[in-house]
Write an enzyme that holds these catalytic residues in place. Sequence first.
Site, PDB file in Angstrom:
ATOM      1  N   ARG A 181       0.825  -1.196   0.000  1.00  0.00           N
ATOM      2  CA  ARG A 181       0.000   0.000   0.000  1.00  0.00           C
ATOM      3  C   ARG A 181       0.868   1.259   0.000  1.00  0.00           C
ATOM      4  NH1 ARG A 181      -3.661  -1.504   5.136  1.00  0.00           N
ATOM      5  NH2 ARG A 181      -1.640  -2.381   5.741  1.00  0.00           N
ATOM      6  N   LYS A 192       1.480   2.017   7.319  1.00  0.00           N
ATOM      7  CA  LYS A 192       1.820   1.242   8.515  1.00  0.00           C
ATOM      8  C   LYS A 192       2.725   2.036   9.445  1.00  0.00           C
ATOM      9  CE  LYS A 192       0.706  -2.144   9.613  1.00  0.00           C
ATOM     10  NZ  LYS A 192      -0.513  -2.374  10.467  1.00  0.00           N
ATOM     11  N   TYR A 247      -1.177   4.676  10.567  1.00  0.00           N
ATOM     12  CA  TYR A 247      -1.513   3.723  11.611  1.00  0.00           C
ATOM     13  C   TYR A 247      -0.318   3.581  12.543  1.00  0.00           C
ATOM     14  CZ  TYR A 247      -5.685   2.056   9.107  1.00  0.00           C
ATOM     15  OH  TYR A 247      -6.914   1.967   8.506  1.00  0.00           O
ATOM     16  N   HIS A 302      -0.819   1.824  16.250  1.00  0.00           N
ATOM     17  CA  HIS A 302      -1.033   0.655  17.116  1.00  0.00           C
ATOM     18  C   HIS A 302       0.036   0.592  18.206  1.00  0.00           C
ATOM     19  CE1 HIS A 302      -4.106  -0.806  14.350  1.00  0.00           C
ATOM     20  NE2 HIS A 302      -3.260  -0.683  13.356  1.00  0.00           N
ATOM     21  N   GLU A 327      -5.986   4.819  13.671  1.00  0.00           N
ATOM     22  CA  GLU A 327      -6.890   3.869  14.320  1.00  0.00           C
ATOM     23  C   GLU A 327      -7.610   4.438  15.531  1.00  0.00           C
ATOM     24  OE1 GLU A 327      -2.937   3.218  16.399  1.00  0.00           O
ATOM     25  OE2 GLU A 327      -3.596   3.578  14.334  1.00  0.00           O
ATOM     26  N   ASP A 342      -2.628  -6.674  15.302  1.00  0.00           N
ATOM     27  CA  ASP A 342      -2.022  -5.341  15.322  1.00  0.00           C
ATOM     28  C   ASP A 342      -2.068  -4.730  16.714  1.00  0.00           C
ATOM     29  OD1 ASP A 342      -1.073  -4.734  12.679  1.00  0.00           O
ATOM     30  OD2 ASP A 342      -3.144  -4.692  12.003  1.00  0.00           O
TER      31      ASP A 342
END
Length: 372
Positions: free
Chosen positions: A15, A75, A94, A96, A118, A270
């Site tokens: 991505r 990510k 993101y 996490h 998120e 995740d």
Amino acid sequence: MLVGVPKEIKNHEYRVGLTPESVGELIAHGHQVIVETQAGAGIGAEDAHYTAIGAEVVADADAVFARAAMVVKVKEPLAVERAKLRPGQILYTYLHLAPDPEQTKDLVESGAICIAYETVTDAAGGLPLLKPMSQVAGRMSVQAGAAALEKAHGGRGVLLGGVPGVAPAKVTIIGGGVVGFNAAQMAVGMQADVTILDRSPTTLDRLSNHFGASAKVVFSTRAALEAAVKASDLVIGAVLIPGAAAPKLVDRALIDDMKPGAVVVDVAIDQGGCFETSKATTHADPTYLVGDVVHYCVANMPGGVARTSTYALNNATLPHAVAIANKGWKQAITDDKHLADGLNVANGHVTYAAVAKDLGYPLVSLEDALAS
């Protein structure tokens, strides 16, 4: 604002933070965008597509991180990327953080402004920037589980939907949110024997009304969870506590009581995973055995369908990216309390309560973060 898009470097992550169309939107608002060469190749977006829309293509990630006021990724940054961050630089991706103390430490020490997709919320209390990837991961979880059930992949040799005269596989989905709902849609569509567990009466009512007799919807007591897991061929972990580590709902003893060759797919990986036996895997090496049970715990599942995932993600993330670029991060989160929920780390401090609690950091309020 100068916005930068580096190439993703996580294992089999194809991505990209911004599509050419999204870059065009930022440029139309008067901003500059630099893109690392081949950053979009995994979704079929070549360098020429970015330059045609007005972006500048640069040779490497060093140039992106050195020049950009805001870095837009998909990510969480790996250690080599975190080392490139600087004080006051905006990271929008993101993160996490709750199950990742090393990343959190590095981001705190960087002094960067870290906004996590998120934990951004919406007026309905949902997680709109997580939702499209949860939809993808939920649907992929059934595909992955069905493949892992094949004998050649270590599974029981069971066809998910069965055939006339042979019973279908039993599928248990733990959690009836976005991931669980999408997983159930796929499993029901493949004619599996589906049970969905959740503890919210509202969610149970919604699921029951939607699936009717096509799926069993059960309140998740410990006894109900144990019975369903033991009887299942495939168990999908689909639980989420926003921004916090996932609860360990299935312990090793229960894994040992599952059928030999059964499969677990941990979509919550995740956030640390909801099976005690889970550990993050990659698309290159997605499964491992614990006893006789196959575990699929790929931490970036939507990366496997990169084009679909990138466009779905950009649909959700772009409006906030434009707002941050237009206003600066302080004004953007002041104007939008839902975007403010995405602020996890700022100027050397943890600003998100669940991360601070799980990792033992003092919590700095939004007001203090803005004042700093």
